[in-house]
Write a protein that holds these residues in place. Structure first.
Motif, PDB file in Angstrom:
ATOM      1  N   ASP A  73       0.838  -1.200   0.000  1.00  0.00           N
ATOM      2  CA  ASP A  73       0.000   0.000   0.000  1.00  0.00           C
ATOM      3  C   ASP A  73       0.870   1.246   0.000  1.00  0.00           C
ATOM      4  O   ASP A  73       2.027   1.224   0.417  1.00  0.00           O
ATOM      5  CB  ASP A  73      -0.910   0.028   1.227  1.00  0.00           C
ATOM      6  CG  ASP A  73      -1.925  -1.093   1.229  1.00  0.00           C
ATOM      7  OD1 ASP A  73      -2.054  -1.788   0.214  1.00  0.00           O
ATOM      8  OD2 ASP A  73      -2.598  -1.267   2.257  1.00  0.00           O
ATOM      9  N   THR A  74       0.286   2.347  -0.452  1.00  0.00           N
ATOM     10  CA  THR A  74       0.960   3.632  -0.472  1.00  0.00           C
ATOM     11  C   THR A  74       0.308   4.511   0.590  1.00  0.00           C
ATOM     12  O   THR A  74      -0.913   4.581   0.663  1.00  0.00           O
ATOM     13  CB  THR A  74       0.814   4.277  -1.863  1.00  0.00           C
ATOM     14  OG1 THR A  74       1.327   3.371  -2.837  1.00  0.00           O
ATOM     15  CG2 THR A  74       1.581   5.557  -1.950  1.00  0.00           C
ATOM     16  N   PHE A  75       1.133   5.179   1.407  1.00  0.00           N
ATOM     17  CA  PHE A  75       0.614   6.023   2.470  1.00  0.00           C
ATOM     18  C   PHE A  75       1.351   7.347   2.495  1.00  0.00           C
ATOM     19  O   PHE A  75       2.552   7.413   2.266  1.00  0.00           O
ATOM     20  CB  PHE A  75       0.760   5.350   3.843  1.00  0.00           C
ATOM     21  CG  PHE A  75       0.268   6.199   4.972  1.00  0.00           C
ATOM     22  CD1 PHE A  75      -1.089   6.260   5.261  1.00  0.00           C
ATOM     23  CD2 PHE A  75       1.128   6.984   5.719  1.00  0.00           C
ATOM     24  CE1 PHE A  75      -1.564   7.071   6.285  1.00  0.00           C
ATOM     25  CE2 PHE A  75       0.678   7.789   6.748  1.00  0.00           C
ATOM     26  CZ  PHE A  75      -0.681   7.837   7.027  1.00  0.00           C
ATOM     27  N   ALA A  76       0.601   8.413   2.774  1.00  0.00           N
ATOM     28  CA  ALA A  76       1.201   9.733   2.962  1.00  0.00           C
ATOM     29  C   ALA A  76       0.332  10.508   3.941  1.00  0.00           C
ATOM     30  O   ALA A  76      -0.870  10.272   4.047  1.00  0.00           O
ATOM     31  CB  ALA A  76       1.311  10.480   1.634  1.00  0.00           C
ATOM     32  N   ASP A  77       0.967  11.451   4.652  1.00  0.00           N
ATOM     33  CA  ASP A  77       0.213  12.341   5.521  1.00  0.00           C
ATOM     34  C   ASP A  77       0.890  13.699   5.543  1.00  0.00           C
ATOM     35  O   ASP A  77       2.015  13.860   5.071  1.00  0.00           O
ATOM     36  CB  ASP A  77       0.037  11.780   6.924  1.00  0.00           C
ATOM     37  CG  ASP A  77       1.341  11.593   7.680  1.00  0.00           C
ATOM     38  OD1 ASP A  77       2.418  11.831   7.113  1.00  0.00           O
ATOM     39  OD2 ASP A  77       1.288  11.202   8.861  1.00  0.00           O
ATOM     40  N   ASP A  78       0.170  14.683   6.058  1.00  0.00           N
ATOM     41  CA  ASP A  78       0.703  16.031   6.156  1.00  0.00           C
ATOM     42  C   ASP A  78      -0.035  16.763   7.262  1.00  0.00           C
ATOM     43  O   ASP A  78      -1.164  16.414   7.610  1.00  0.00           O
ATOM     44  CB  ASP A  78       0.558  16.769   4.832  1.00  0.00           C
ATOM     45  CG  ASP A  78       1.572  17.887   4.667  1.00  0.00           C
ATOM     46  OD1 ASP A  78       2.313  18.188   5.634  1.00  0.00           O
ATOM     47  OD2 ASP A  78       1.624  18.476   3.576  1.00  0.00           O
ATOM     48  N   LYS A  79       0.626  17.781   7.796  1.00  0.00           N
ATOM     49  CA  LYS A  79       0.054  18.606   8.857  1.00  0.00           C
ATOM     50  C   LYS A  79       0.014  20.051   8.390  1.00  0.00           C
ATOM     51  O   LYS A  79       0.888  20.497   7.655  1.00  0.00           O
ATOM     52  CB  LYS A  79       0.912  18.534  10.127  1.00  0.00           C
ATOM     53  CG  LYS A  79       0.978  17.191  10.761  1.00  0.00           C
ATOM     54  CD  LYS A  79       1.855  17.223  11.984  1.00  0.00           C
ATOM     55  CE  LYS A  79       1.947  15.836  12.606  1.00  0.00           C
ATOM     56  NZ  LYS A  79       2.752  15.859  13.837  1.00  0.00           N
TER      57      LYS A  79
END
Length: 103
Positions: A73-79
């Motif tokens: 799976d591909t995952f990304a996050d940001d704040k």
């Protein structure tokens, strides 16, 4: 406000933690999924996470996205401060990862 929808054959699971997701943000999720599907057709499902941390002037919004594709799976996050720019940033990160995988 958690919800699940089927968008163009892709199951979208949106999870929030003490956050209401507006209609504009829901539409932005769909727009960003359209961008992601230009880079892969093998999406099983997409999870999108919305969370706010802190209080008052220290409040931070967090968006995470997991795209389930065959393999890993591909995952990304940001704040940041605003949901829509965060969604765009996370989508760009996902697309960059997909491009690396396809090369």
């Amino acid at each position: 406000m958690n919800y699940t929808e089927n968008y163009r054959g892709i199951k979208i699971d949106v999870q929030t933690h003490h956050v209401d997701v507006s209609d504009d943000v829901q539409q932005e999720i769909r727009n960003n999924i359209d961008k992601i599907t230009r880079h892969t057709n093998d999406i099983n499902f997409i999870d999108v996470y919305f969370k706010s941390e802190g209080t008052g002037s220290t409040m931070v919004s967090i968006v995470g996205m997991r795209v389930a594709i065959p393999g890993s799976d591909t995952f990304a996050d940001d704040k940041g401060e605003n949901w829509i720019p965060l969604l765009k940033s996370v989508t760009e990160k996902i697309i960059a990862q997909l491009k690396k995988t396809n090369d």
